[in-house]
Design an enzyme around this catalytic site. Structure first.
Site, mmCIF file in Angstrom:
data_model
loop_
_atom_site.group_PDB
_atom_site.id
_atom_site.type_symbol
_atom_site.label_atom_id
_atom_site.label_comp_id
_atom_site.label_asym_id
_atom_site.label_seq_id
_atom_site.Cartn_x
_atom_site.Cartn_y
_atom_site.Cartn_z
ATOM 1 N N SER A 1 0.715 -1.412 0.064
ATOM 2 C CA SER A 1 0.095 0.057 -0.096
ATOM 3 C C SER A 1 0.845 1.274 -0.144
ATOM 4 O O SER A 1 1.859 1.246 0.596
ATOM 5 C CB SER A 1 -0.852 -0.012 1.268
ATOM 6 O OG SER A 1 -1.730 -1.322 1.085
HETATM 7 N N1 SAM Z 1 -0.808 -4.958 3.966
HETATM 8 C C1 SAM Z 1 0.141 -5.034 2.848
HETATM 9 C C2 SAM Z 1 1.488 -4.611 3.015
HETATM 10 O O1 SAM Z 1 1.835 -3.840 4.005
HETATM 11 O O2 SAM Z 1 2.434 -4.622 2.039
HETATM 12 C C3 SAM Z 1 -0.608 -4.630 1.513
HETATM 13 C C4 SAM Z 1 -1.767 -5.753 1.376
HETATM 14 S S1 SAM Z 1 -2.154 -5.623 -0.335
HETATM 15 C C5 SAM Z 1 -2.983 -4.350 -0.561
HETATM 16 C C6 SAM Z 1 -3.868 -6.649 0.212
HETATM 17 C C7 SAM Z 1 -3.309 -8.010 0.352
HETATM 18 O O3 SAM Z 1 -4.896 -8.845 0.658
HETATM 19 C C8 SAM Z 1 -2.903 -9.045 -0.731
HETATM 20 O O4 SAM Z 1 -1.691 -9.652 -0.286
HETATM 21 C C9 SAM Z 1 -4.111 -10.042 -0.839
HETATM 22 O O5 SAM Z 1 -3.546 -11.395 -1.209
HETATM 23 C C10 SAM Z 1 -4.594 -9.897 0.557
HETATM 24 N N2 SAM Z 1 -6.052 -10.794 0.654
HETATM 25 C C11 SAM Z 1 -6.964 -10.667 -0.240
HETATM 26 N N3 SAM Z 1 -8.034 -11.237 0.318
HETATM 27 C C12 SAM Z 1 -7.541 -11.894 1.689
HETATM 28 C C13 SAM Z 1 -8.309 -12.636 2.525
HETATM 29 N N4 SAM Z 1 -9.317 -12.761 2.410
HETATM 30 N N5 SAM Z 1 -7.613 -12.797 3.543
HETATM 31 C C14 SAM Z 1 -6.316 -12.723 3.757
HETATM 32 N N6 SAM Z 1 -5.489 -11.999 2.680
HETATM 33 C C15 SAM Z 1 -6.324 -11.467 1.676
#
Ligand code: SAM
Length: 212
Positions: free
Chosen positions: A61
């Site tokens: 992000s």
């Molecule tokens: N917080 C992260 C960072 O600091 O790099 C950025 C996260 S990225 C914008 C969103 C993440 O949510 C992705 O890695 C995706 O695989 C994960 N994601 C999507 N749906 C999910 C779920 N139901 N449970 C866990 N992770 C999920």
């Protein structure tokens, strides 16, 4: 690393200019080396205020978003936060740097493994597992804060259920292309909500999120 000091200082100034005022958040943002959370090809842009690809169609992000969500969560040292969407591990590192007890869930096994390695290398102790974060992590509830770093169509009920009294759930809700960030505070039987426009996250995929 010295090479990044100036860029990091500029990033912090930009966060201040954009309204981030919690000193604990700014301190953590100035300590965690974001360049170690991005792919080699993007290291030169690590301190730009933008999201960057981390593989598997996912992103780390934007620094402003991480700082804003962390500030909105309003959690203190020693309290528990559940993060949904570990991604690169950067948000988890910011929380750990603030002395918060971090629990984080990622649905993509490879991303979680890479994030674990980075966090270990930097000495951040975080409880991390693979799974569907829309169901929360009930074993360690209640949480003082729950941060969802992917956009959901509706608020997953299990996350509300796992929130502590006075705790906050910070979650982007809306369509695939744009969401409003919801800051939901549990007050007794009620949930007080503040909504902020203009956020864009990758989709939250799961039983209580978007279908795959
Ligand atoms: N917080 C992260 C960072 O600091 O790099 C950025 C996260 S990225 C914008 C969103 C993440 O949510 C992705 O890695 C995706 O695989 C994960 N994601 C999507 N749906 C999910 C779920 N139901 N449970 C866990 N992770 C999920």
């Amino acid at each position: 690393m010295k090479r990044f000091d100036e860029e990091r200082r500029e990033m912090i100034q930009l966060l201040i200019d954009r309204g981030i005022s919690d000193k604990r958040v700014l301190d953590a943002m100035s300590k965690v080396p974001r360049h170690m959370f991005v792919q080699d090809a993007f290291v030169s842009r690590a301190y730009d205020d933008c999201a960057l690809p981390i593989g598997y169609s996912q992103t780390i992000s934007q620094p402003y978003t991480v700082a804003f969500m962390t500030e909105a969560c309003n959690v203190k040292e020693g309290e528990k936060v559940l993060e949904i969407g570990t991604g690169s591990g950067f948000q988890a590192a910011i929380l750990a740097e603030m002395g918060i007890r971090v629990f984080t869930i990622e649905r993509n096994y490879q991303l979680l493994n890479e994030a674990r390695k980075r966090l270990d290398k930097l000495g951040y102790r975080v409880a991390a597992r693979v799974g569907d974060g829309t169901l929360g992590w009930s074993e360690f509830k209640p949480y003082r804060g729950i941060l969802v770093t992917a956009g959901a169509p509706t608020i997953p009920q299990p996350l509300l259920d796992q929130l502590d009294e006075g705790g906050r759930l910070v979650i982007p809700i809306g369509g695939i292309d744009e969401q409003k960030l919801h800051i939901i505070e549990k007050q007794g039987e009620e949930f007080l909500t503040r909504e902020i426009h203009g956020f864009k996250f990758v989709p939250l995929i799961g039983k209580r999120g978007w279908s795959n």
